[in-house]
Design a protein around this motif. Sequence first.
Motif, PDB file in Angstrom:
ATOM      1  N   TRP A 148       0.859  -1.329   0.218  1.00 12.64           N
ATOM      2  CA  TRP A 148       0.114  -0.112   0.074  1.00 12.64           C
ATOM      3  C   TRP A 148       0.598   1.297   0.066  1.00 12.64           C
ATOM      4  CZ3 TRP A 148      -0.796   3.952   3.901  1.00 12.64           C
ATOM      5  CH2 TRP A 148      -2.030   4.697   3.636  1.00 12.64           C
ATOM      6  N   GLU A 149       1.978   1.232   0.831  1.00 15.77           N
ATOM      7  CA  GLU A 149       2.776   2.359   0.884  1.00 15.77           C
ATOM      8  C   GLU A 149       3.409   2.580  -0.707  1.00 15.77           C
ATOM      9  OE1 GLU A 149       4.054   2.068   5.549  1.00 15.77           O
ATOM     10  OE2 GLU A 149       5.365   1.323   3.900  1.00 15.77           O
ATOM     11  N   HIS A 150       4.031   1.327  -1.231  1.00 12.91           N
ATOM     12  CA  HIS A 150       4.650   1.399  -2.813  1.00 12.91           C
ATOM     13  C   HIS A 150       3.506   1.995  -3.459  1.00 12.91           C
ATOM     14  CE1 HIS A 150       6.944   0.594  -6.253  1.00 12.91           C
ATOM     15  NE2 HIS A 150       5.801  -0.069  -6.526  1.00 12.91           N
ATOM     16  N   ALA A 151       2.409   1.673  -3.379  1.00  5.14           N
ATOM     17  CA  ALA A 151       1.471   2.109  -4.282  1.00  5.14           C
ATOM     18  C   ALA A 151       1.054   3.563  -4.330  1.00  5.14           C
ATOM     19  CB  ALA A 151      -0.032   1.683  -3.922  1.00  5.14           C
ATOM     20  N   HIS A 152       1.281   4.181  -3.276  1.00  3.90           N
ATOM     21  CA  HIS A 152       1.499   5.518  -3.117  1.00  3.90           C
ATOM     22  C   HIS A 152       2.785   6.485  -3.386  1.00  3.90           C
ATOM     23  CE1 HIS A 152      -2.746   6.068  -1.502  1.00  3.90           C
ATOM     24  NE2 HIS A 152      -2.469   5.013  -1.085  1.00  3.90           N
ATOM     25  N   GLU A 153       3.765   5.611  -3.754  1.00  4.55           N
ATOM     26  CA  GLU A 153       4.984   6.184  -3.989  1.00  4.55           C
ATOM     27  C   GLU A 153       4.845   6.679  -5.557  1.00  4.55           C
ATOM     28  OE1 GLU A 153       7.946   3.320  -3.189  1.00  4.55           O
ATOM     29  OE2 GLU A 153       7.851   3.459  -1.138  1.00  4.55           O
ATOM     30  N   ARG A 154       3.923   6.050  -6.374  1.00  2.00           N
ATOM     31  CA  ARG A 154       3.965   6.285  -7.776  1.00  2.00           C
ATOM     32  C   ARG A 154       5.008   6.381  -8.497  1.00  2.00           C
ATOM     33  NH1 ARG A 154      -0.834   5.373  -6.794  1.00  2.00           N
ATOM     34  NH2 ARG A 154      -2.660   6.649  -7.092  1.00  2.00           N
ATOM     35  N   ASN A 155       5.590   5.124  -8.279  1.00  3.04           N
ATOM     36  CA  ASN A 155       6.904   4.965  -9.340  1.00  3.04           C
ATOM     37  C   ASN A 155       6.627   4.845 -10.749  1.00  3.04           C
ATOM     38  OD1 ASN A 155       8.995   3.400 -10.797  1.00  3.04           O
ATOM     39  ND2 ASN A 155       9.833   3.222  -8.863  1.00  3.04           N
ATOM     40  N   PRO A 156       7.154   5.736 -11.459  1.00  5.45           N
ATOM     41  CA  PRO A 156       6.520   5.698 -13.087  1.00  5.45           C
ATOM     42  C   PRO A 156       6.562   4.194 -13.758  1.00  5.45           C
ATOM     43  CG  PRO A 156       8.760   6.946 -12.602  1.00  5.45           C
ATOM     44  CD  PRO A 156       8.385   6.371 -11.296  1.00  5.45           C
ATOM     45  N   ARG A 157       7.357   3.438 -13.179  1.00  2.00           N
ATOM     46  CA  ARG A 157       7.565   1.904 -13.890  1.00  2.00           C
ATOM     47  C   ARG A 157       6.180   1.240 -13.669  1.00  2.00           C
ATOM     48  NH1 ARG A 157       7.712  -2.847 -14.914  1.00  2.00           N
ATOM     49  NH2 ARG A 157       9.550  -4.110 -15.309  1.00  2.00           N
ATOM     50  N   ASP A 158       5.320   1.600 -12.508  1.00  2.96           N
ATOM     51  CA  ASP A 158       4.469   0.555 -12.112  1.00  2.96           C
ATOM     52  C   ASP A 158       3.150   1.424 -11.495  1.00  2.96           C
ATOM     53  OD1 ASP A 158       5.333   1.228  -9.792  1.00  2.96           O
ATOM     54  OD2 ASP A 158       5.331  -0.800  -9.060  1.00  2.96           O
ATOM     55  N   SER A 159       3.069   2.626 -11.752  1.00  2.00           N
ATOM     56  CA  SER A 159       2.087   3.574 -11.091  1.00  2.00           C
ATOM     57  C   SER A 159       0.816   3.286 -11.758  1.00  2.00           C
ATOM     58  CB  SER A 159       2.338   5.048 -11.155  1.00  2.00           C
ATOM     59  OG  SER A 159       2.566   5.360 -12.546  1.00  2.00           O
ATOM     60  N   VAL A 160       0.714   2.692 -13.110  1.00  2.00           N
ATOM     61  CA  VAL A 160      -0.343   2.698 -13.939  1.00  2.00           C
ATOM     62  C   VAL A 160      -1.107   1.538 -13.452  1.00  2.00           C
ATOM     63  CG1 VAL A 160       0.744   1.088 -15.585  1.00  2.00           C
ATOM     64  CG2 VAL A 160      -1.300   2.499 -16.141  1.00  2.00           C
ATOM     65  N   SER A 161      -0.776   0.611 -12.558  1.00  2.00           N
ATOM     66  CA  SER A 161      -0.982  -0.587 -11.951  1.00  2.00           C
ATOM     67  C   SER A 161      -2.085  -0.351 -10.746  1.00  2.00           C
ATOM     68  CB  SER A 161      -0.178  -1.660 -11.408  1.00  2.00           C
ATOM     69  OG  SER A 161       0.735  -2.182 -12.663  1.00  2.00           O
ATOM     70  N   TYR A 162      -1.999   0.785 -10.288  1.00  2.00           N
ATOM     71  CA  TYR A 162      -2.712   1.218  -9.084  1.00  2.00           C
ATOM     72  C   TYR A 162      -3.732   2.155  -9.361  1.00  2.00           C
ATOM     73  CZ  TYR A 162       1.395  -0.976  -6.824  1.00  2.00           C
ATOM     74  OH  TYR A 162       2.239  -2.078  -6.343  1.00  2.00           O
ATOM     75  N   ILE A 163      -5.070   1.741  -8.776  1.00  2.00           N
ATOM     76  CA  ILE A 163      -6.084   2.871  -8.676  1.00  2.00           C
ATOM     77  C   ILE A 163      -6.591   2.632  -7.432  1.00  2.00           C
ATOM     78  CG2 ILE A 163      -8.574   2.936  -9.460  1.00  2.00           C
ATOM     79  CD1 ILE A 163      -7.773   0.972 -11.728  1.00  2.00           C
ATOM     80  N   ASP A 164      -6.308   4.149  -6.754  1.00  6.95           N
ATOM     81  CA  ASP A 164      -6.545   4.356  -5.292  1.00  6.95           C
ATOM     82  C   ASP A 164      -8.001   3.993  -4.718  1.00  6.95           C
ATOM     83  OD1 ASP A 164      -3.737   5.079  -5.142  1.00  6.95           O
ATOM     84  OD2 ASP A 164      -4.241   7.022  -4.962  1.00  6.95           O
ATOM     85  N   ALA A 165      -9.001   4.243  -5.710  1.00  8.17           N
ATOM     86  CA  ALA A 165     -10.427   3.945  -5.052  1.00  8.17           C
ATOM     87  C   ALA A 165     -10.569   2.541  -4.936  1.00  8.17           C
ATOM     88  CB  ALA A 165     -11.143   4.483  -6.465  1.00  8.17           C
ATOM     89  N   ASN A 166      -9.463   1.742  -5.271  1.00 14.25           N
ATOM     90  CA  ASN A 166      -9.613   0.327  -4.849  1.00 14.25           C
ATOM     91  C   ASN A 166      -9.425   0.141  -3.244  1.00 14.25           C
ATOM     92  OD1 ASN A 166     -10.691  -0.328  -7.505  1.00 14.25           O
ATOM     93  ND2 ASN A 166      -8.578  -0.914  -8.226  1.00 14.25           N
TER      94      ASN A 166
END
Length: 289
Positions: A148-166
């Motif tokens: 969850w912490e990583h999701a919020h780092e918004r790394n350009p490599r994988d930020s597209v994989s995360y949707i915070d509303a989930n």
Amino acid sequence: MPESAPSVSLGDFEITLIQDGVYWWDGGAVFGVVPKTLWNQKLPADELNRVPLAFNCYLVRTDGHTILIETGGGDKMDSRARERMRMPAEPSRLPEVIARAGVDPESVDLVINSHLHWDHCSGNTVKCGGGVAAAFPRARYFAPRAEWEHAHERNPRDSVSYIDANYDPLVENGQMILVDDGHVVVPGVTMHRAPGHNRDMMVVTVESQGATFCFLSDLVPGVAHLQPTWIPAFDLFPLESIETRTTWLRKAVEGDWLLGLGHDCGQPFVRIRADEKQKFALKQSATDN
Ligand SMILES: [Zn+2]
């Protein structure tokens, strides 16, 4: 009439596959450095080089609890993205898929996310009046804290994989509990960090009366990935994936575990053996020993 969903008894637990549809993704990404001449024999690509990936979710039922592992693709992808992935124009509703399997979705009281990529947790919530609401209102949800912490780092490599509303609305209202390696959800059901696909993805073990089911999530997305070196291009730490995959598959062979795979369309439950060359191979049937 409920459709018959594949279901297996394991000690005191009943484990049922809830397949929340299929999406299609580029085969090159799914198999990384493996040449298409090899992977295409195992999983034939369509005319746009895409291969099918199921959204495999598993219901684990005991006397006291109905536990849902993963919540599938949900309703938050726009129509262009859905078309790109050959998904039906209309999103499926996971509670309805569960009801069709003959289980009351209201009975789901615990939900586990192996990690927070959209294809594993988008059914946690449903769109509702401009916001979102919990898809399983009376459930407690569990997800790896560091993921969850990583999701919020918004790394350009994988930020597209995360949707915070989930997940964020569930963290905010106290419904989602962020957990660390080894978290016991209920006795017998444990989340274990299994790095490689990303840093903090977890696999889930379900143990009862000496038998074990293990949901491997994206550590082993499908049976074609039983080969430890067949690592998807989207894994962030491929060398670690090989090591972690080998470790968990060896445990599965030794314990004759029943395995659940994150995305296999045709074989939701498998057992494996090590063949003469110490490669991992499927046992004939997962449901008998
Ligand atoms: Zn996945």
